[in-house]
Design a protein around this motif. Structure first.
Motif, PDB file in Angstrom:
ATOM      1  N   PHE A 890       0.844  -1.184   0.000  1.00  0.00           N
ATOM      2  CA  PHE A 890       0.000   0.000   0.000  1.00  0.00           C
ATOM      3  C   PHE A 890       0.888   1.245   0.000  1.00  0.00           C
ATOM      4  O   PHE A 890       1.978   1.247   0.579  1.00  0.00           O
ATOM      5  CB  PHE A 890      -0.898   0.040   1.252  1.00  0.00           C
ATOM      6  CG  PHE A 890      -2.001  -0.969   1.265  1.00  0.00           C
ATOM      7  CD1 PHE A 890      -3.269  -0.629   0.825  1.00  0.00           C
ATOM      8  CD2 PHE A 890      -1.777  -2.255   1.722  1.00  0.00           C
ATOM      9  CE1 PHE A 890      -4.297  -1.562   0.849  1.00  0.00           C
ATOM     10  CE2 PHE A 890      -2.795  -3.194   1.751  1.00  0.00           C
ATOM     11  CZ  PHE A 890      -4.055  -2.839   1.309  1.00  0.00           C
ATOM     12  N   SER A 891       0.361   2.279  -0.630  1.00  0.00           N
ATOM     13  CA  SER A 891       1.080   3.546  -0.580  1.00  0.00           C
ATOM     14  C   SER A 891       1.141   4.060   0.853  1.00  0.00           C
ATOM     15  O   SER A 891       0.233   3.812   1.648  1.00  0.00           O
ATOM     16  CB  SER A 891       0.376   4.583  -1.468  1.00  0.00           C
ATOM     17  OG  SER A 891      -0.933   4.826  -0.971  1.00  0.00           O
ATOM     18  N   LYS A 892       2.205   4.748   1.186  1.00  0.00           N
ATOM     19  CA  LYS A 892       2.436   5.414   2.477  1.00  0.00           C
ATOM     20  C   LYS A 892       2.795   4.471   3.623  1.00  0.00           C
ATOM     21  O   LYS A 892       3.547   4.844   4.516  1.00  0.00           O
ATOM     22  CB  LYS A 892       1.234   6.284   2.879  1.00  0.00           C
ATOM     23  CG  LYS A 892       1.010   7.462   1.944  1.00  0.00           C
ATOM     24  CD  LYS A 892       0.056   8.455   2.569  1.00  0.00           C
ATOM     25  CE  LYS A 892      -0.072   9.683   1.667  1.00  0.00           C
ATOM     26  NZ  LYS A 892      -0.920  10.723   2.275  1.00  0.00           N
ATOM     27  N   ILE A 893       2.220   3.247   3.653  1.00  0.00           N
ATOM     28  CA  ILE A 893       2.539   2.364   4.794  1.00  0.00           C
ATOM     29  C   ILE A 893       3.420   1.187   4.396  1.00  0.00           C
ATOM     30  O   ILE A 893       3.890   0.435   5.246  1.00  0.00           O
ATOM     31  CB  ILE A 893       1.265   1.825   5.488  1.00  0.00           C
ATOM     32  CG1 ILE A 893       0.483   0.928   4.526  1.00  0.00           C
ATOM     33  CG2 ILE A 893       0.425   2.959   6.033  1.00  0.00           C
ATOM     34  CD1 ILE A 893      -0.583   0.115   5.229  1.00  0.00           C
ATOM     35  N   GLY A 894       3.637   0.974   3.099  1.00  0.00           N
ATOM     36  CA  GLY A 894       4.475  -0.128   2.664  1.00  0.00           C
ATOM     37  C   GLY A 894       3.714  -1.438   2.605  1.00  0.00           C
ATOM     38  O   GLY A 894       2.500  -1.475   2.373  1.00  0.00           O
ATOM     39  N   ALA A 895       4.425  -2.543   2.858  1.00  0.00           N
ATOM     40  CA  ALA A 895       3.848  -3.876   2.662  1.00  0.00           C
ATOM     41  C   ALA A 895       3.162  -4.388   3.917  1.00  0.00           C
ATOM     42  O   ALA A 895       3.679  -4.250   5.029  1.00  0.00           O
ATOM     43  CB  ALA A 895       4.936  -4.857   2.236  1.00  0.00           C
ATOM     44  N   LEU A 896       1.977  -4.978   3.720  1.00  0.00           N
ATOM     45  CA  LEU A 896       1.320  -5.758   4.777  1.00  0.00           C
ATOM     46  C   LEU A 896       1.667  -7.221   4.536  1.00  0.00           C
ATOM     47  O   LEU A 896       1.341  -7.782   3.487  1.00  0.00           O
ATOM     48  CB  LEU A 896      -0.201  -5.585   4.720  1.00  0.00           C
ATOM     49  CG  LEU A 896      -0.790  -4.245   5.155  1.00  0.00           C
ATOM     50  CD1 LEU A 896      -2.312  -4.345   5.176  1.00  0.00           C
ATOM     51  CD2 LEU A 896      -0.270  -3.832   6.513  1.00  0.00           C
ATOM     52  N   GLU A 897       2.323  -7.851   5.515  1.00  0.00           N
ATOM     53  CA  GLU A 897       2.761  -9.231   5.354  1.00  0.00           C
ATOM     54  C   GLU A 897       1.811 -10.176   6.072  1.00  0.00           C
ATOM     55  O   GLU A 897       0.875  -9.751   6.749  1.00  0.00           O
ATOM     56  CB  GLU A 897       4.191  -9.384   5.884  1.00  0.00           C
ATOM     57  CG  GLU A 897       5.195  -8.507   5.148  1.00  0.00           C
ATOM     58  CD  GLU A 897       6.607  -8.732   5.641  1.00  0.00           C
ATOM     59  OE1 GLU A 897       6.791  -9.512   6.594  1.00  0.00           O
ATOM     60  OE2 GLU A 897       7.527  -8.120   5.069  1.00  0.00           O
ATOM     61  N   ALA A 898       2.084 -11.467   5.926  1.00  0.00           N
ATOM     62  CA  ALA A 898       1.242 -12.492   6.550  1.00  0.00           C
ATOM     63  C   ALA A 898       1.147 -12.246   8.049  1.00  0.00           C
ATOM     64  O   ALA A 898       2.154 -12.011   8.719  1.00  0.00           O
ATOM     65  CB  ALA A 898       1.822 -13.879   6.273  1.00  0.00           C
ATOM     66  N   GLY A 899      -0.071 -12.312   8.584  1.00  0.00           N
ATOM     67  CA  GLY A 899      -0.296 -12.109  10.008  1.00  0.00           C
ATOM     68  C   GLY A 899      -0.764 -10.714  10.348  1.00  0.00           C
ATOM     69  O   GLY A 899      -1.218 -10.469  11.466  1.00  0.00           O
ATOM     70  N   ASN A 900      -0.645  -9.756   9.392  1.00  0.00           N
ATOM     71  CA  ASN A 900      -1.067  -8.376   9.649  1.00  0.00           C
ATOM     72  C   ASN A 900      -2.578  -8.247   9.617  1.00  0.00           C
ATOM     73  O   ASN A 900      -3.251  -8.822   8.765  1.00  0.00           O
ATOM     74  CB  ASN A 900      -0.479  -7.443   8.607  1.00  0.00           C
ATOM     75  CG  ASN A 900       0.975  -7.083   8.877  1.00  0.00           C
ATOM     76  OD1 ASN A 900       1.501  -6.185   8.272  1.00  0.00           O
ATOM     77  ND2 ASN A 900       1.624  -7.793   9.782  1.00  0.00           N
ATOM     78  N   ILE A 901      -3.114  -7.454  10.544  1.00  0.00           N
ATOM     79  CA  ILE A 901      -4.526  -7.063  10.524  1.00  0.00           C
ATOM     80  C   ILE A 901      -4.545  -5.542  10.656  1.00  0.00           C
ATOM     81  O   ILE A 901      -4.060  -5.003  11.651  1.00  0.00           O
ATOM     82  CB  ILE A 901      -5.325  -7.694  11.679  1.00  0.00           C
ATOM     83  CG1 ILE A 901      -5.226  -9.216  11.652  1.00  0.00           C
ATOM     84  CG2 ILE A 901      -6.784  -7.268  11.621  1.00  0.00           C
ATOM     85  CD1 ILE A 901      -5.965  -9.894  12.782  1.00  0.00           C
ATOM     86  N   ARG A 902      -5.100  -4.879   9.662  1.00  0.00           N
ATOM     87  CA  ARG A 902      -5.138  -3.409   9.680  1.00  0.00           C
ATOM     88  C   ARG A 902      -6.554  -2.901   9.447  1.00  0.00           C
ATOM     89  O   ARG A 902      -7.274  -3.398   8.582  1.00  0.00           O
ATOM     90  CB  ARG A 902      -4.206  -2.824   8.608  1.00  0.00           C
ATOM     91  CG  ARG A 902      -2.744  -3.130   8.806  1.00  0.00           C
ATOM     92  CD  ARG A 902      -2.198  -2.645  10.147  1.00  0.00           C
ATOM     93  NE  ARG A 902      -2.325  -1.215  10.318  1.00  0.00           N
ATOM     94  CZ  ARG A 902      -1.327  -0.346  10.094  1.00  0.00           C
ATOM     95  NH1 ARG A 902      -0.156  -0.787   9.666  1.00  0.00           N
ATOM     96  NH2 ARG A 902      -1.506   0.932  10.296  1.00  0.00           N
ATOM     97  N   ASN A 903      -6.926  -1.908  10.244  1.00  0.00           N
ATOM     98  CA  ASN A 903      -8.245  -1.301  10.146  1.00  0.00           C
ATOM     99  C   ASN A 903      -8.279  -0.389   8.921  1.00  0.00           C
ATOM    100  O   ASN A 903      -7.461   0.531   8.786  1.00  0.00           O
ATOM    101  CB  ASN A 903      -8.527  -0.493  11.416  1.00  0.00           C
ATOM    102  CG  ASN A 903      -9.962  -0.022  11.494  1.00  0.00           C
ATOM    103  OD1 ASN A 903     -10.460   0.620  10.572  1.00  0.00           O
ATOM    104  ND2 ASN A 903     -10.611  -0.331  12.608  1.00  0.00           N
TER     105      ASN A 903
END
Length: 947
Positions: A890-903
């Motif tokens: 994602f732009s601005k926050i970088g990569a979400l990897e396995a195990g990430n949960i983001r609102n």
């Protein structure tokens, strides 16, 4: 080899214990031989060389010396590892005895035997910091109870040989030369001790338990002061009794055998016979007696034996003077102090240290071994010195006084055993904090106090804010029928409006609104808010719940929800409601009722106990079946395979149910079972085993203990096979057995994993099973069965699909049609569930909770390099993104990897564009936030942890 295994099994030695037990038995053999020779030679030489009045004096001097030596050992114990302390203590014993021997041969002074007689006590002290230190360090609670007496039997066996050999040896060798053999035995002990430390003592064992800065007061405060006093007294009294009885026995023996050689021969034969009986008691009777009668027998048997023998000697002495029968009774008392004390009392006494915290246990033992026992000998010496040298008491008067002491000792032992039970029962564990529920629903806007008429007009306003204001305002309106205007808002299409209406309905607590709130619970989105609203009504709601409960016999999930409300309300009425449903025909409901009663701290009555224990038996029978299944599948599947992991989870789940029953029947102490997978597992297992011994009837205890004190799965299975009939099956038969098992006992997930494994077997064998499960109403089971059927029997798969098409079976057609293009089994629901469980944040969830996430969330599986536009899938934005494998950039926050949960709402507020790139093959879900909140899943962390 088979004979060795049979002997080990007969002696209750487990395979992984054989090497250590063999070395310890060898060590105790040579230490016992050295002790027997040393004691016989030194005692006879001292008695012949000195007047009987010197005995109290040597007791006093010896008591002071050993006490000071014990203090020194306690201080040294804080600074060096226990293995080095043990080796140095044994070396000190060898060198000191060798020094005295040289001094005697050079000077011929009888005072050497004065000091050597004191050195009898050093043997006991050194044995405490060598042999018993190893037992405490390397054995857990149950091993200590089971093996202490056995490994110490080597000492008894060698004692028999040495004691009985003394009459023959004194005819061949000078009696003083026997001490050289004793020194040789001690040297062998030093070699064996080094081997034990080298092979079995790890860095963790040698960690110094109490640092230099920690004072004795800190150690004392770590142990209940009353319990410490009790075990201190129970260590002191046997030594006091030993010296007291030994004095009477020695003085009477010297009068009968005045010659040095004849006295040594008598003592050798007497102690040899005592050692023979001790050996048989230790080897064949100790475990049986302790298992049947418990620790109480071990603690009480010695003082009661002495009360008996001294009562007989006193009665006879008062009637007929101190003739031969009196000496026989005194000899019997000395036999008790030798055989019964060593065979039963001492091993049983060592168990008293086990309730003490592990990190302080050895330190406390060292203090007591070095101080209490020294004080016991010193007290006996001082008392005897006063009674004999000053008061001039004879043997009969001394016996009368000791009879009083023995009675007091028996009473102290009874109190000590009770305090041990209390220590075990009151043992405190650090239970993990229960997951805190996410904050209950609170309206975001303030409650309005507008006129009632204005609020009623806002009910049908097109504006969301107006309808929410109306919903909240109706809750404080002073109108009896205000609740009626809330009903349309409870059915509003806007979720925020409906949540506000549900909240207000809970505040009003009107019975007329309960049916509407119950209806809201049927929707996952509003379940938690409606649940909290209903709980606010409290006990008055219970009667309505009872009616609803009875009318929903066919709706298991609705009944389970109602039971959760009842548990949350709590109180006597809730308990009565739950008790009335203990024998519900639905097993899921029955299990939930028992869990709720446990959580409400209810202990069942005698009538309910019979039913509950039958349930316990059913749970344990299922557990035994799982053990058998695990055994049959172990050769074909690795322990980390999905099938074996699921069987292990089933075992844990079913045993937790069994212990919930134990908690409901026998109290909350059995809750320690939840710690068996924690860093407190050893203490928890020992505690539970002892609690079972103390609280459970024999027939129940025998069914629970195999789970707690078996050293391997094979032994556990073997022990359960003696209780429940277990059969061995081939791998395919066992898989089919798992699939056909009652679904109330085995989860659908485990069944689906077993179905998945049928693809490796012949179509003729597995097709009937697959067809039967393909028509299941469970999506995960049906899909897995169809998938495997397509692989092993494509023709039957097509036929079954045609039948469903003709019958317009929409449920199964929705499952089966995607299988035409399904690429791999990794796309199956069962595989998706596995990946969800492997996600750090979701690892603690139940299978049903994982399935709820899977079936209610938007699912995405993207190839590397794909650009995904998520904006059309986000709805109102009250959702989160969960990545199970791969990477989303994602732009601005970088990569979400396995195990990430983001609102998602937070990401949008940060200006993140919801059009990520898949940096590699990626699987992710868009999950409603209400679901994460209900399941207590934290968000916005790299490795999300279940709250």
């Amino acid at each position: 080899m088979k004979k060795i295994k049979d002997i080990s099994r007969m002696l209750n030695i487990r395979k992984d214990e054989e090497g250590l037990v063999s070395l310890l038995m060898a060590y105790s053999f040579f230490m016992g031989g050295a002790t027997a020779l040393f004691y016989t030679v030194v005692a006879s030489s001292f008695l012949v060389s000195f007047d009987r009045l010197m005995l109290p004096q040597v007791y006093v001097v010896g008591g002071v010396f050993v006490y000071l030596l014990g203090l020194g050992l306690t201080r040294i114990q804080k600074r060096i590892a226990f293995d080095k302390l043990a080796e140095n203590a044994l070396l000190f014993l060898i060198v000191s005895i060798a020094f005295f021997l040289v001094a005697y041969h050079l000077t011929g002074s009888k005072w050497v035997f004065f000091f050597l007689f004191i050195w009898n006590r050093i043997f006991v002290l050194v044995n405490g910091v060598t042999f018993w230190a190893i037992v405490v360090k390397l054995f857990n609670f149950q091993q200590s109870k089971r093996l202490s007496s056995l490994i110490n039997s080597g000492e008894v066996f060698s004692s028999v040989i040495m004691y009985l050999a003394v009459p023959g040896l004194v005819k061949i060798l000078p009696i003083d030369s026997l001490l050289i053999i004793a020194v040789g035995f001690l040297i062998v002990c030093a070699v064996l001790l080094k081997q034990i430390h080298k092979r079995y003592v790890t860095t963790e064992h040698t960690r110094i338990e109490v640092k230099n800065k920690v004072s004795d007061n800190v150690v004392a405060e770590a142990v209940d002061s009353k319990y410490y006093r009790n075990i201190f007294l129970l260590a002191l009294l046997p030594v006091f009794a030993l010296f007291y009885v030994e004095y009477i026995f020695f003085t009477e023996s010297r009068a009968v055998f005045p010659n040095k050689e004849s006295l040594a021969s008598f003592l050798g034969v007497f102690f040899g016979i005592s050692a023979i009986l001790e050996f048989f008691i230790k080897t064949f009777l100790y475990n049986k007696l302790i298992n049947k009668y418990g620790l109480k027998l071990g603690i009480l048997i010695l003082p009661l034996s002495l009360v008996f023998s001294f009562a007989v000697s006193v009665v006879y002495g008062l009637s007929y003077d101190t003739a031969a029968i009196f000496f026989a009774c005194i000899a019997l008392s000395r036999f008790f102090m030798s055989a019964v004390r060593k065979a039963i009392a001492e091993p049983a006494y060592q168990v008293l240290y086990q309730p003490i915290q592990a990190r302080f246990r050895l330190n406390v033992q060292g203090r007591i071994e070095g101080r209490a026992k020294a004080m016991g000998g010193l007290a006996a010496g001082v008392l005897l010195f006063g009674l004999v040298n000053i008061s001039r008491m004879d043997a009969l008067q001394l016996a009368i006084l000791f009879l009083v002491v023995a009675v007091c000792w028996a009473f102290a032992a009874f109190l000590g055993e009770n305090s041990y039970k209390k220590m075990v029962r009151d043992k405190v564990f650090q239970f993990p904090e229960k997951s805190k529920k996410s904050a209950s629903y609170r309206p975001a806007q303030n409650i309005s106090h507008k006129p009632f008429e204005q609020l009623t007009h806002q009910i049908f306003s097109p504006k969301e804010a107006d309808r929410i204001e109306a919903a909240l305002g109706l809750g404080v309106a002073s109108r009896f029928l205000a609740y009626k205007y809330l009903i349309p808002l409870l059915q509003d299409q806007n979720k925020r409006v409906r949540e506000a209406a549900i909240y207000t309905a809970g505040e009003l607590k009107r019975a007329e609104l309960w049916p509407f709130l119950m209806e809201q619970m049927e929707t996952d989105r509003y379940f938690s808010v409606a649940f909290e609203a209903l709980v606010k009504s409290g006990p008055p709601l219970l009667k309505y719940i009872e009616k609803s409960f009875l009318s929903n016999n066919d709706n298991r999930y609705r009944q389970l929800h109602l039971l959760k409300i009842v548990e949350q309300i709590g109180g006597p009425e809730a308990i009565r409601f739950l008790r009335r449903n203990l024998e519900n025909p639905n097993r899921f409901v029955k299990d939930k009722v028992m869990e709720a009663l446990r959580n409400l701290r209810y202990t069942c009555n005698s009538t309910e106990q019979t039913f509950m224990l039958n349930e316990l038996d059913e749970h344990l029978k299922t557990f035994a079946w799982l053990l058998s299944a695990q055994h049959d599948l172990s050769d074909a599947y690795e322990s980390d395979s999905q099938l074996m992991l699921n069987v292990e989870r089933e075992k844990l789940r079913i045993m937790r149910k069994a212990f919930i029953v134990l908690e409901a029947v026998y109290g909350s102490r059995f809750h320690a079972v939840t710690l068996l997978k924690s860093d407190q597992s050893t203490d928890a297992r020992d505690y539970l085993t002892e609690i079972c011994d103390l609280l459970l009837p024999e027939n129940i205890k025998n069914k629970v203990l195999p789970y707690l004190d078996s050293y391997s799965l094979d032994e556990m299975r073997r022990r359960y096979a003696e209780i429940y009939p277990l059969t061995s099956l081939s791998v395919d038969e066992r898989l089919i057995d798992i699939i056909n098992r009652d679904y109330t006992r085995i989860s659908r997930w485990t069944k689906a994993v077993a179905i998945q494994e049928l693809r490796h077997f012949s179509a003729d064998v597995v097709t009937p099973v697959l067809v039967a499960n393909a028509v299941s109403r469970s999506k995960v089971i049906s899909q897995t069965a169809f998938y495997v059927l397509r692989i092993v029997n494509p023709t039957r798969f097509r036929t079954l699909m045609d039948v469903m098409t003709r019958n317009n079976d929409a449920f199964h057609l929705e499952i089966v049609k995607p299988l035409d293009w399904l690429a791999t089994e990794e796309d199956l629901l069962i595989s998706k569930l596995r990946r969800l469980r492997e996600t750090y944040a979701l690892g603690g969830l139940l299978s049903g909770e994982l399935q709820k996430i899977l079936l209610t969330s938007a699912y995405f599986q993207e190839k590397a390099g794909e650009v995904i536009d998520l904006r059309k899938h986000l709805g109102d934005g009250d959702v989160s993104i969960l990545v199970t494998y791969g990477k989303l950039y994602f732009s601005k926050i970088g990569a979400l990897e396995a195990g990430n949960i983001r609102n998602v709402a937070e990401l949008i507020d940060m200006g993140v564009a919801m059009i990520p790139n898949a940096l590699e093959d990626t699987e992710f879900y868009i999950i409603e936030n209400f679901l994460l909140k209900d399941l207590n899943i934290r968000q916005n962390v790299v490795e999300s942890v279940e709250a």
